[in-house]
Write a protein that holds these residues in place. Sequence first.
Motif, PDB file in Angstrom:
ATOM      1  N   UNK A 122       1.092  -1.103  -0.108  1.00 53.23           N
ATOM      2  CA  UNK A 122      -0.196   0.251   0.074  1.00 53.23           C
ATOM      3  C   UNK A 122       1.062   1.476  -0.381  1.00 53.23           C
ATOM      4  N   UNK A 123       0.020   2.125  -0.094  1.00 55.72           N
ATOM      5  CA  UNK A 123       1.125   3.766  -1.017  1.00 55.72           C
ATOM      6  C   UNK A 123       1.348   3.934   0.789  1.00 55.72           C
ATOM      7  N   UNK A 124       1.620   5.016   0.992  1.00 51.08           N
ATOM      8  CA  UNK A 124       1.746   5.420   3.143  1.00 51.08           C
ATOM      9  C   UNK A 124       2.232   6.819   2.503  1.00 51.08           C
ATOM     10  N   UNK A 125       1.916   7.469   3.548  1.00 48.53           N
ATOM     11  CA  UNK A 125       2.135   8.591   3.659  1.00 48.53           C
ATOM     12  C   UNK A 125       2.048   9.018   4.926  1.00 48.53           C
ATOM     13  N   UNK A 140       3.251  17.355  -9.954  1.00 47.77           N
ATOM     14  CA  UNK A 140       1.821  17.838  -8.488  1.00 47.77           C
ATOM     15  C   UNK A 140       2.155  16.466  -7.566  1.00 47.77           C
ATOM     16  N   UNK A 141       2.694  17.130  -6.744  1.00 47.37           N
ATOM     17  CA  UNK A 141       3.849  17.142  -5.667  1.00 47.37           C
ATOM     18  C   UNK A 141       2.626  16.835  -4.190  1.00 47.37           C
ATOM     19  N   UNK A 142       3.167  15.690  -3.840  1.00 43.57           N
ATOM     20  CA  UNK A 142       2.156  15.086  -2.073  1.00 43.57           C
ATOM     21  C   UNK A 142       2.569  15.708  -1.576  1.00 43.57           C
ATOM     22  N   UNK A 143       1.297  16.552  -0.501  1.00 46.18           N
ATOM     23  CA  UNK A 143       1.769  17.200   0.774  1.00 46.18           C
ATOM     24  C   UNK A 143       1.344  16.159   2.030  1.00 46.18           C
ATOM     25  N   UNK A 144       1.210  16.021   3.321  1.00 46.25           N
ATOM     26  CA  UNK A 144       0.574  15.785   4.579  1.00 46.25           C
ATOM     27  C   UNK A 144       0.831  14.443   4.297  1.00 46.25           C
ATOM     28  N   UNK A 145      -0.556  14.480   5.462  1.00 47.83           N
ATOM     29  CA  UNK A 145      -0.505  12.768   5.400  1.00 47.83           C
ATOM     30  C   UNK A 145      -1.150  11.810   5.275  1.00 47.83           C
ATOM     31  N   UNK A 146      -2.225  12.235   3.573  1.00 49.15           N
ATOM     32  CA  UNK A 146      -2.781  11.235   2.628  1.00 49.15           C
ATOM     33  C   UNK A 146      -1.395  10.961   0.988  1.00 49.15           C
ATOM     34  N   UNK A 148      -0.615  10.297  -1.723  1.00 48.10           N
ATOM     35  CA  UNK A 148      -1.143  10.976  -3.276  1.00 48.10           C
ATOM     36  C   UNK A 148      -1.557   9.724  -4.327  1.00 48.10           C
ATOM     37  N   UNK A 149      -0.696   8.113  -3.945  1.00 49.02           N
ATOM     38  CA  UNK A 149      -1.155   7.638  -4.965  1.00 49.02           C
ATOM     39  C   UNK A 149      -2.048   6.774  -3.599  1.00 49.02           C
ATOM     40  N   UNK A 150      -3.284   6.535  -3.371  1.00 48.18           N
ATOM     41  CA  UNK A 150      -3.891   5.794  -2.807  1.00 48.18           C
ATOM     42  C   UNK A 150      -3.855   4.243  -2.423  1.00 48.18           C
ATOM     43  N   UNK A 151      -3.520   2.822  -1.856  1.00 46.32           N
ATOM     44  CA  UNK A 151      -4.488   1.658  -2.772  1.00 46.32           C
ATOM     45  C   UNK A 151      -2.616   0.791  -2.706  1.00 46.32           C
ATOM     46  N   UNK A 152      -3.459   0.245  -3.488  1.00 49.75           N
ATOM     47  CA  UNK A 152      -1.945  -0.624  -3.977  1.00 49.75           C
ATOM     48  C   UNK A 152      -1.815  -0.051  -5.632  1.00 49.75           C
ATOM     49  N   UNK A 168      -4.944   1.560  -7.585  1.00 49.37           N
ATOM     50  CA  UNK A 168      -4.485   3.026  -8.121  1.00 49.37           C
ATOM     51  C   UNK A 168      -4.939   2.958  -9.089  1.00 49.37           C
ATOM     52  N   UNK A 169      -6.294   3.734 -10.032  1.00 45.49           N
ATOM     53  CA  UNK A 169      -6.024   4.139 -11.251  1.00 45.49           C
ATOM     54  C   UNK A 169      -5.491   5.172 -12.021  1.00 45.49           C
ATOM     55  N   UNK A 170      -4.340   5.066 -12.582  1.00 47.49           N
ATOM     56  CA  UNK A 170      -3.185   7.013 -12.897  1.00 47.49           C
ATOM     57  C   UNK A 170      -4.627   7.403 -13.711  1.00 47.49           C
TER      58      UNK A 170
END
Length: 370
Positions: A122-125, A140-146, A148-152, A168-170
């Motif tokens: 799983x993607x983690x943050x 696009x850059x991920x930020x915080x505890x969520x 950017x690419x949740x799931x497998x 995850x569907x891109x």
Amino acid sequence: MRTAVLAALLGLGAFAVATGLVLQLHTHPYLAKLQHNIDNVSVSSGEGVTAIVYPPNGLPEIRHNLSVTATTHVEGDLSAPEVKQNGDVTVWKRSTIVKEGRDDLVLSAEVRRICIDRRTGEAVAPCHGEFYETEQGKRTIGQGAKPLHPGLNFVFPFGTEKRDYRWYDTVLKEPVPIHFAGEQLLQGLDVYRFVHTIEPRELGNFQVPGSMIGSSESSVDVTQYYGVTRTLLVEPETGAVLSLREDIKQELRTVTQREGEGTYAFDGELGLTPASVTANVDEVKKNRPLLFMITTLPTILWVSGAVLIAAALVLLLLHRRGFLVAGVALVIGACLGAGTTYWVTNASDPDSSLDLKNVVSSTNVDYGLR
């Protein structure tokens, strides 16, 4: 003689049970993890594809009956701060470039960087430097505890189960449930088949040249819709995706058009080539001895060890002698089994061969982003 047999049975039984316990409780979680230094290239292809192409110095146009190739490179980012020896998180970068074979034109390209749990996939943050980029300079850059690419995104969990997961569907940029659809054989391996169908969804509105969709107007407002049927074949012990096939449809519709009445911006099926599937299968088969050691061998050892100990206890109860020897044999066997297995496990750690303190960050590469 009877005492020697008793000691041997108890010692061997304790050795087997202790070895099985260490394999299950220490070796499996210690070695069943995604590698930091992955470096894998896979190729998908499709024939008879309809797609938008972008000729140099010309307007985009729809072409039919194309041969399309998608090349994906997944590599570990050892310079990431999340990457630590025996850590729970690794960082992988994936680049994909899709080309048509007639003029070798790029249809699409993307680069992604993702932090993933080494056991669940799983993607983690939070994830330092997590991003995706489909147009050059528009990252696009991920930020915080969520995430950017949740799931497998790459693999399924070690010990994949016969149940639904989130893949995850891109294109949609969100995880979508993917369903267990049965078992089958793939080049001698038992694999699980996972399938989902995403019904056409609206992606956005924009203008296109009228010539692209058969209109005499200079530009036309359209809505883009996307749908896909995706089939994955997964080796359940490792969670490795061995085969991937996608039937993709992207349709441009004007305000008066319904499903199937518009112009397809992409319509075709892409699947991993036989060479890529075989390479994936061979990699799993190469790791079969390790898989046997951490999945099947513990059960064999527990059963055989229990039988030996039971036989020794019967002898002990029948003759009521040799209790001291039995106790010593039990302790020595258990200590030898646990200690030897623990040492061999730690010596086999793949992370120990990585120099994570002197890593040079990978250079930026042109993956065909426009």
